[in-house]
Enzyme design. Structure first.
Site, PDB file in Angstrom:
ATOM      1  CB  SER A  20      -1.099 -24.174  30.658  1.00 28.81           C
ATOM      2  OG  SER A  20       0.308 -24.058  30.672  1.00 28.81           O
ATOM      3  CE1 TYR A  55      -0.337 -29.402  32.167  1.00 32.09           C
ATOM      4  CE2 TYR A  55       0.853 -27.637  31.055  1.00 32.09           C
ATOM      5  CZ  TYR A  55       0.042 -28.066  32.093  1.00 32.09           C
ATOM      6  OH  TYR A  55      -0.397 -27.180  33.035  1.00 32.09           O
TER       7      TYR A  55
HETATM    8  N1  LIG Z   1       1.805 -24.998  38.447  1.00 25.55           N
HETATM    9  C1  LIG Z   1       1.941 -24.485  37.242  1.00 25.55           C
HETATM   10  O1  LIG Z   1       3.008 -23.986  36.886  1.00 25.55           O
HETATM   11  C2  LIG Z   1       0.789 -24.450  36.273  1.00 25.55           C
HETATM   12  C3  LIG Z   1       0.921 -23.659  35.126  1.00 25.55           C
HETATM   13  C4  LIG Z   1      -0.124 -23.621  34.210  1.00 25.55           C
HETATM   14  C5  LIG Z   1      -1.277 -24.324  34.443  1.00 25.55           C
HETATM   15  N2  LIG Z   1      -1.386 -25.093  35.573  1.00 25.55           N
HETATM   16  C6  LIG Z   1      -2.625 -25.835  35.736  1.00 25.55           C
HETATM   17  O2  LIG Z   1      -3.249 -25.450  36.944  1.00 25.55           O
HETATM   18  C7  LIG Z   1      -3.977 -26.548  37.490  1.00 25.55           C
HETATM   19  C8  LIG Z   1      -3.537 -26.787  38.915  1.00 25.55           C
HETATM   20  O3  LIG Z   1      -2.151 -27.133  38.889  1.00 25.55           O
HETATM   21  P1  LIG Z   1      -1.248 -27.101  40.196  1.00 25.55           P
HETATM   22  O4  LIG Z   1       0.042 -26.497  39.817  1.00 25.55           O
HETATM   23  O5  LIG Z   1      -2.007 -26.562  41.344  1.00 25.55           O
HETATM   24  O6  LIG Z   1      -0.981 -28.665  40.344  1.00 25.55           O
HETATM   25  P2  LIG Z   1      -0.898 -29.609  41.633  1.00 25.55           P
HETATM   26  O7  LIG Z   1      -0.238 -30.845  41.150  1.00 25.55           O
HETATM   27  O8  LIG Z   1      -0.299 -28.870  42.773  1.00 25.55           O
HETATM   28  O9  LIG Z   1      -2.426 -29.857  41.945  1.00 25.55           O
HETATM   29  C9  LIG Z   1      -3.229 -30.544  41.010  1.00 25.55           C
HETATM   30  C10 LIG Z   1      -4.488 -30.960  41.684  1.00 25.55           C
HETATM   31  O10 LIG Z   1      -5.259 -31.732  40.762  1.00 25.55           O
HETATM   32  C11 LIG Z   1      -5.679 -32.915  41.430  1.00 25.55           C
HETATM   33  N3  LIG Z   1      -5.922 -33.990  40.489  1.00 25.55           N
HETATM   34  C12 LIG Z   1      -5.072 -34.533  39.592  1.00 25.55           C
HETATM   35  N4  LIG Z   1      -5.663 -35.543  38.946  1.00 25.55           N
HETATM   36  C13 LIG Z   1      -6.930 -35.633  39.440  1.00 25.55           C
HETATM   37  C14 LIG Z   1      -8.018 -36.481  39.170  1.00 25.55           C
HETATM   38  N5  LIG Z   1      -7.939 -37.459  38.254  1.00 25.55           N
HETATM   39  N6  LIG Z   1      -9.173 -36.284  39.862  1.00 25.55           N
HETATM   40  C15 LIG Z   1      -9.269 -35.313  40.802  1.00 25.55           C
HETATM   41  N7  LIG Z   1      -8.249 -34.477  41.096  1.00 25.55           N
HETATM   42  C16 LIG Z   1      -7.093 -34.638  40.415  1.00 25.55           C
HETATM   43  C17 LIG Z   1      -4.540 -33.236  42.394  1.00 25.55           C
HETATM   44  O11 LIG Z   1      -4.949 -34.115  43.404  1.00 25.55           O
HETATM   45  C18 LIG Z   1      -4.248 -31.835  42.907  1.00 25.55           C
HETATM   46  O12 LIG Z   1      -5.131 -31.455  43.925  1.00 25.55           O
HETATM   47  C19 LIG Z   1      -3.708 -27.729  36.556  1.00 25.55           C
HETATM   48  O13 LIG Z   1      -4.763 -27.858  35.645  1.00 25.55           O
HETATM   49  C20 LIG Z   1      -2.428 -27.333  35.856  1.00 25.55           C
HETATM   50  O14 LIG Z   1      -2.281 -27.973  34.626  1.00 25.55           O
HETATM   51  C21 LIG Z   1      -0.387 -25.160  36.496  1.00 25.55           C
END
Ligand SMILES: NC(=O)c1ccc[n+]([C@@H]2O[C@H](COP(=O)([O-])OP(=O)(O)OC[C@H]3O[C@@H](n4cnc5c(N)ncnc54)[C@H](O)[C@@H]3O)[C@@H](O)[C@H]2O)c1
Length: 256
Positions: free
Chosen positions: A141, A154
């Protein structure tokens, strides 16, 4: 850019939603066979059905917040795909809150899924990745590259992912490449449903995340997926240990 992953075997953790799901779709479109990990068998099956099922999609459920869950998920993917070429660790949780509001359970969940889960999925996949000379892409991130107030825990977890990526890249070279992407705010459930929509003033909260990036926009999940496919592709043969910012300029510095 269209990459060719014909018959490559890919596991995407957290592949049921958001960036993970967009990554599953992009790998499928590029010809890969993809194992989708969700926390439960039910959520994984629903996601696969929504993605259109088909021979190229297999289920690899497991709670990657536990070591046993990581091993279950990776084991299911290896059984179904017969090996592994690419591991994408996208499962993550993004709880925000002030330091005083964070208890041990919230700390543990964040670190367990974001950092420990990434490590133990990689550990479980290593024999297969060594065999295929495959590669790994982790979801870090922009909050892993700089501090983000109210996202202290985080930020700690994602900073860990960035530096773990670098250390693993060194340990696993020259056979396995390890990279991570560092997105800014991307329009997924994590940001919209769990963040913007929970705010006292959702319109103001949405504007705040838009204004956070100098480019004044949210990222799209497909844009992060494109970068993940690039890093996983042969075009990135010379890249390992990198932390690729895809953040609308949020980590570029300060404007005066
Ligand atoms: N959306 C953003 O702005 C953003 C920015 C930077 C980084 N990220 C990172 O990108 C990745 C995806 O984020 P996103 O925005 O798609 O989030 P999201 O909440 O839409 O999806 C997260 C996914 O992770 C799964 N998950 C969570 N805990 C779990 C567990 N214990 N076991 C199995 N699956 C699990 C959820 O079911 C979901 O499918 C994450 O690592 C997040 O930290 C997101």
């Amino acid at each position: 850019m269209q990459f060719d992953f014909t018959d490559k075997r890919v596991l995407v953790t957290g592949g049921t939603r958001g960036i993970g799901r967009a990554t599953v779709e992009a790998f499928l479109a590029a010809g890969a066979r993809v194992a989708v990990n969700g926390r439960t068998a039910g959520s994984t099956a629903s996601a696969i059905a929504a993605l259109g099922s088909g021979d190229s999609l297999v289920a690899a459920p497991g709670n990657v917040g536990t070591v046993a869950g990581c091993e279950t998920a990776v084991g299911a993917a290896l059984d179904a795909l017969g090996g592994l070429d690419v591991l994408v660790n996208s499962a993550g949780v993004g709880k925000d809150g002030r330091i005083e509001d964070f208890d041990e359970a919230a700390w543990d969940e964040t670190l367990d899924v974001n950092l420990k889960g990434t490590f133990f999925c990689i550990r479980a996949a290593l024999p297969a990745l060594r065999q295929s000379k495959g590669n790994i892409v982790n979801l870090a991130s922009d909050a892993g590259l700089m501090g983000d107030g109210t996202l202290t825990v985080y930020s700690a977890s994602k900073g860990g992912v960035v530096n773990m990526t670098r250390a693993m890249a060194l340990e696993l070279a020259p056979d396995i490449r390890v990279n991570c992407v560092c997105p800014g705010y991307v329009d997924t459930d994590m940001v919209r449903r769990d963040g913007i929509e929970q705010a006292d003033d959702p319109a103001a909260a949405e504007q705040a995340v838009i204004d956070y990036a100098p480019l004044k926009t949210l990222g799209k999940p497909s844009e992060i997926a494109s970068a993940i496919l690039y890093l996983a592709s042969e075009d990135a043969r010379f890249i390992t240990g990198s932390a690729l910012q895809i953040d609308g300029g949020s980590t570029a510095g300060h404007s005066t």
